[in-house]
Design a protein around this motif. Structure first.
Motif, PDB file in Angstrom:
ATOM      1  N   GLY A 153       0.797  -1.218   0.000  1.00 24.49           N
ATOM      2  CA  GLY A 153       0.000   0.000   0.000  1.00 24.49           C
ATOM      3  C   GLY A 153       0.830   1.268   0.000  1.00 24.49           C
ATOM      4  N   SER A 154       1.958   1.246   0.700  1.00 22.38           N
ATOM      5  CA  SER A 154       2.767   2.462   0.833  1.00 22.38           C
ATOM      6  C   SER A 154       3.952   2.517  -0.122  1.00 22.38           C
ATOM      7  N   GLY A 155       4.421   1.345  -0.564  1.00 24.24           N
ATOM      8  CA  GLY A 155       5.604   1.311  -1.418  1.00 24.24           C
ATOM      9  C   GLY A 155       6.888   1.598  -0.679  1.00 24.24           C
ATOM     10  N   THR A 156       6.828   1.622   0.652  1.00 26.82           N
ATOM     11  CA  THR A 156       8.013   1.889   1.468  1.00 26.82           C
ATOM     12  C   THR A 156       8.141   0.824   2.550  1.00 26.82           C
ATOM     13  N   TRP A 157       9.343   0.696   3.087  1.00 27.95           N
ATOM     14  CA  TRP A 157       9.596  -0.274   4.145  1.00 27.95           C
ATOM     15  C   TRP A 157       9.633   0.439   5.479  1.00 27.95           C
ATOM     16  N   SER A 158       8.839  -0.038   6.422  1.00 31.68           N
ATOM     17  CA  SER A 158       8.713   0.633   7.714  1.00 31.68           C
ATOM     18  C   SER A 158       9.685   0.098   8.754  1.00 31.68           C
ATOM     19  N   GLY A 159      10.372  -1.004   8.445  1.00 30.19           N
ATOM     20  CA  GLY A 159      11.295  -1.586   9.411  1.00 30.19           C
ATOM     21  C   GLY A 159      12.509  -0.708   9.645  1.00 30.19           C
ATOM     22  N   SER A 160      13.049  -0.797  10.857  1.00 30.49           N
ATOM     23  CA  SER A 160      14.211   0.023  11.219  1.00 30.49           C
ATOM     24  C   SER A 160      15.508  -0.729  10.957  1.00 30.49           C
ATOM     25  N   ASN A 161      16.588  -0.008  10.880  1.00 30.31           N
ATOM     26  CA  ASN A 161      17.915  -0.567  10.658  1.00 30.31           C
ATOM     27  C   ASN A 161      18.513  -0.952  12.005  1.00 30.31           C
ATOM     28  N   THR A 162      18.619  -2.260  12.282  1.00 27.71           N
ATOM     29  CA  THR A 162      19.147  -2.702  13.577  1.00 27.71           C
ATOM     30  C   THR A 162      20.621  -2.365  13.739  1.00 27.71           C
ATOM     31  N   LEU A 163      21.338  -2.160  12.630  1.00 27.55           N
ATOM     32  CA  LEU A 163      22.773  -1.844  12.731  1.00 27.55           C
ATOM     33  C   LEU A 163      23.012  -0.443  13.280  1.00 27.55           C
ATOM     34  N   THR A 164      21.973   0.399  13.263  1.00 29.33           N
ATOM     35  CA  THR A 164      22.114   1.739  13.843  1.00 29.33           C
ATOM     36  C   THR A 164      21.325   1.882  15.145  1.00 29.33           C
ATOM     37  N   ALA A 165      20.878   0.774  15.709  1.00 37.30           N
ATOM     38  CA  ALA A 165      20.130   0.822  16.976  1.00 37.30           C
ATOM     39  C   ALA A 165      20.981   1.481  18.065  1.00 37.30           C
ATOM     40  N   GLY A 166      20.341   2.277  18.894  1.00 41.72           N
ATOM     41  CA  GLY A 166      21.062   2.952  19.959  1.00 41.72           C
ATOM     42  C   GLY A 166      21.857   4.155  19.487  1.00 41.72           C
ATOM     43  N   GLY A 167      21.628   4.581  18.242  1.00 42.07           N
ATOM     44  CA  GLY A 167      22.336   5.746  17.729  1.00 42.07           C
ATOM     45  C   GLY A 167      23.742   5.477  17.250  1.00 42.07           C
ATOM     46  N   VAL A 168      24.128   4.205  17.136  1.00 41.64           N
ATOM     47  CA  VAL A 168      25.476   3.860  16.666  1.00 41.64           C
ATOM     48  C   VAL A 168      25.565   4.110  15.166  1.00 41.64           C
ATOM     49  N   GLN A 169      26.631   4.768  14.743  1.00 39.89           N
ATOM     50  CA  GLN A 169      26.832   5.108  13.345  1.00 39.89           C
ATOM     51  C   GLN A 169      28.094   4.437  12.813  1.00 39.89           C
ATOM     52  N   PRO A 170      28.189   4.278  11.483  1.00 35.95           N
ATOM     53  CA  PRO A 170      29.400   3.698  10.901  1.00 35.95           C
ATOM     54  C   PRO A 170      30.652   4.441  11.354  1.00 35.95           C
ATOM     55  N   GLY A 171      31.645   3.660  11.773  1.00 35.10           N
ATOM     56  CA  GLY A 171      32.887   4.242  12.248  1.00 35.10           C
ATOM     57  C   GLY A 171      32.969   4.403  13.752  1.00 35.10           C
ATOM     58  N   ASP A 172      31.835   4.288  14.474  1.00 33.20           N
ATOM     59  CA  ASP A 172      31.865   4.417  15.936  1.00 33.20           C
ATOM     60  C   ASP A 172      32.673   3.282  16.553  1.00 33.20           C
ATOM     61  N   PRO A 173      33.436   3.553  17.610  1.00 33.02           N
ATOM     62  CA  PRO A 173      34.245   2.505  18.245  1.00 33.02           C
ATOM     63  C   PRO A 173      33.377   1.533  19.033  1.00 33.02           C
ATOM     64  N   PRO A 174      33.904   0.332  19.331  1.00 31.89           N
ATOM     65  CA  PRO A 174      33.154  -0.642  20.131  1.00 31.89           C
ATOM     66  C   PRO A 174      32.825  -0.090  21.511  1.00 31.89           C
ATOM     67  N   SER A 175      31.662  -0.488  22.015  1.00 35.82           N
ATOM     68  CA  SER A 175      31.248  -0.044  23.345  1.00 35.82           C
ATOM     69  C   SER A 175      30.207  -1.004  23.897  1.00 35.82           C
ATOM     70  N   TRP A 176      30.039  -0.979  25.205  1.00 35.08           N
ATOM     71  CA  TRP A 176      29.020  -1.792  25.851  1.00 35.08           C
ATOM     72  C   TRP A 176      27.619  -1.317  25.442  1.00 35.08           C
ATOM     73  N   HIS A 177      27.467  -0.013  25.273  1.00 36.72           N
ATOM     74  CA  HIS A 177      26.182   0.515  24.815  1.00 36.72           C
ATOM     75  C   HIS A 177      25.844  -0.018  23.421  1.00 36.72           C
ATOM     76  N   ALA A 178      26.842  -0.037  22.532  1.00 38.29           N
ATOM     77  CA  ALA A 178      26.601  -0.566  21.185  1.00 38.29           C
ATOM     78  C   ALA A 178      26.207  -2.034  21.242  1.00 38.29           C
ATOM     79  N   ALA A 179      26.862  -2.788  22.134  1.00 39.76           N
ATOM     80  CA  ALA A 179      26.575  -4.220  22.255  1.00 39.76           C
ATOM     81  C   ALA A 179      25.165  -4.460  22.763  1.00 39.76           C
ATOM     82  N   THR A 180      24.799  -3.815  23.854  1.00 40.72           N
ATOM     83  CA  THR A 180      23.499  -4.088  24.475  1.00 40.72           C
ATOM     84  C   THR A 180      22.339  -3.526  23.662  1.00 40.72           C
TER      85      THR A 180
END
Length: 360
Positions: A49-76
């Motif tokens: 009906g919408s022609g768009t995907w409503s699902g979120s990107n789990t790789l950016t969950a918690g505000g993590v962006q490409p290039g961010d260093p490893p962290s416990w927040h990123a893990a959890t």
């Protein structure tokens, strides 16, 4: 006592097998209706009906962006987002794995899936995986059960890869929300990898044909014999054994992937170019774990950022299949040689996807 007496051991055996198969089928149908089929119908209608995907990107969950260093927040934050998406399917997978181990005679399962030729065995395994539509990690408990029942490598690998790669729901989603080239690439390369690739893995590890004792030929009397012991006890034991081994290692590896995800896919239009980067994308995509259809928002975001068709085609294939947690969970059951060959197959499939999408 008459051979036709209700208490005849042979009749009891057949009755036990029938009940076990019925319970397994019930787990399969009811579980997948709850975890997969009904939700996917709703998602497909919404996407159409919408022609768009409503699902979120789990790789950016918690505000993590490409290039961010490893962290416990990123893990959890990743583990929570990923777990929220897949927990229903994981529950069904654990129950189905226990049912296959406890209630379905091993010979019967081998007769259904094993074939003399690796190609036909891979075809059988791929077809068996099509209706369950699970992600690679949720498929892992069922893969373990298949191997414990003696299912051959070709069928097992095809089932493992076919679930996420030839998922009919994801193909429908792609038709509605993505360029047609993505759907064609996914379908064509998926068939090549699931059938042809799984057959090659089997040839590499088992040879050209399977012996009669593995295919089940020549042993019809045992094909309907139940496993020994009480069915409920077998089921609970199999469920506990699978859950206590797989779930903890699953959680640990998912946390590790989540912690390092900022370094795994640092893609943008400026850096994502060239054949070497396509290879890097194929390898990293093989290691990353995402929920079912989780590749769609990832690829859409990369496409909007201007990433070329080559890396997109590689990730279209490698993001849904195998994954580092999946590899860890099936390695003991599948064996190190077949597991490594399947991981290499995923990378090769990504390269095929990159080439095909670039041409289209």
């Amino acid at each position: 006592m008459s051979a036709h007496s209700p208490s005849s051991p042979r009749l009891l055996s057949r009755r036990t097998v029938t009940i076990g198969l019925a319970v397994t089928a019930l787990v399969f149908v009811v579980g997948l209706l709850w975890a997969k089929w009904v939700p996917y119908v709703g998602q497909a209608v919404k996407a159409a009906g919408s022609g768009t995907w409503s699902g979120s990107n789990t790789l950016t969950a918690g505000g993590v962006q490409p290039g961010d260093p490893p962290s416990w927040h990123a893990a959890t934050s990743f583990a929570i987002a990923y777990g929220t998406s897949i927990w229903k399917a994981l529950v069904v997978a654990l129950l189905l794995s226990a049912a296959l181990q406890a209630l379905v005679p091993p010979d019967l399962l081998r007769r259904v899936l094993n074939r003399r030729s690796p190609v036909t065995g891979a075809l059988a395994g791929g077809l068996a995986g099509t209706p369950s539509m699970m992600c690679t990690c949720c498929t892992a408990p069922v893969v373990v059960a298949m191997r414990r029942s003696g299912v051959a490598t070709a069928a097992t690998v095809a089932y493992w890869l076919g679930n996420p790669l030839l998922n009919p729901a994801v193909l429908v989603f792609l038709v509605f929300v993505a360029p047609w080239e993505w759907t064609v690439t996914r379908l064509v390369v998926g068939i090549v990898v699931v059938v042809g690739g799984a057959a090659l893995v089997a040839r590499f590890t088992e040879g050209r044909t399977l012996p009669a004792e593995i295919t089940g030929e020549g042993t019809p009397a045992t094909a309907t014999e139940p496993r020994p012991g009480n069915a409920a006890t077998r089921f609970l034991r199999a469920l506990a054994r699978t859950a206590l081994i797989i779930v903890p290692e699953y959680l640990v590896i998912v946390l590790l992937v989540g912690a390092f995800r900022g370094w795994l896919l640092p893609l943008d239009a400026a850096t994502a170019s060239g054949l070497l980067f396509v290879l890097v994308a194929a390898v990293l995509g093989t290691l990353v774990v995402i929920p079912t259809a989780g590749e769609i928002p990832v690829l859409q975001g990369l496409a909007l950022a201007g990433v070329a068709a080559g890396p997109l085609g590689a990730l279209l294939i490698t993001l849904p299949i195998v994954s580092l947690p999946g590899i860890v969970m099936v390695a003991r059951a599948l064996g190190p040689r077949a597991t490594a060959a399947t991981g290499a197959l995923a990378v090769v499939g990504g390269l095929l996807g990159a080439g095909m999408l670039a041409v289209l």
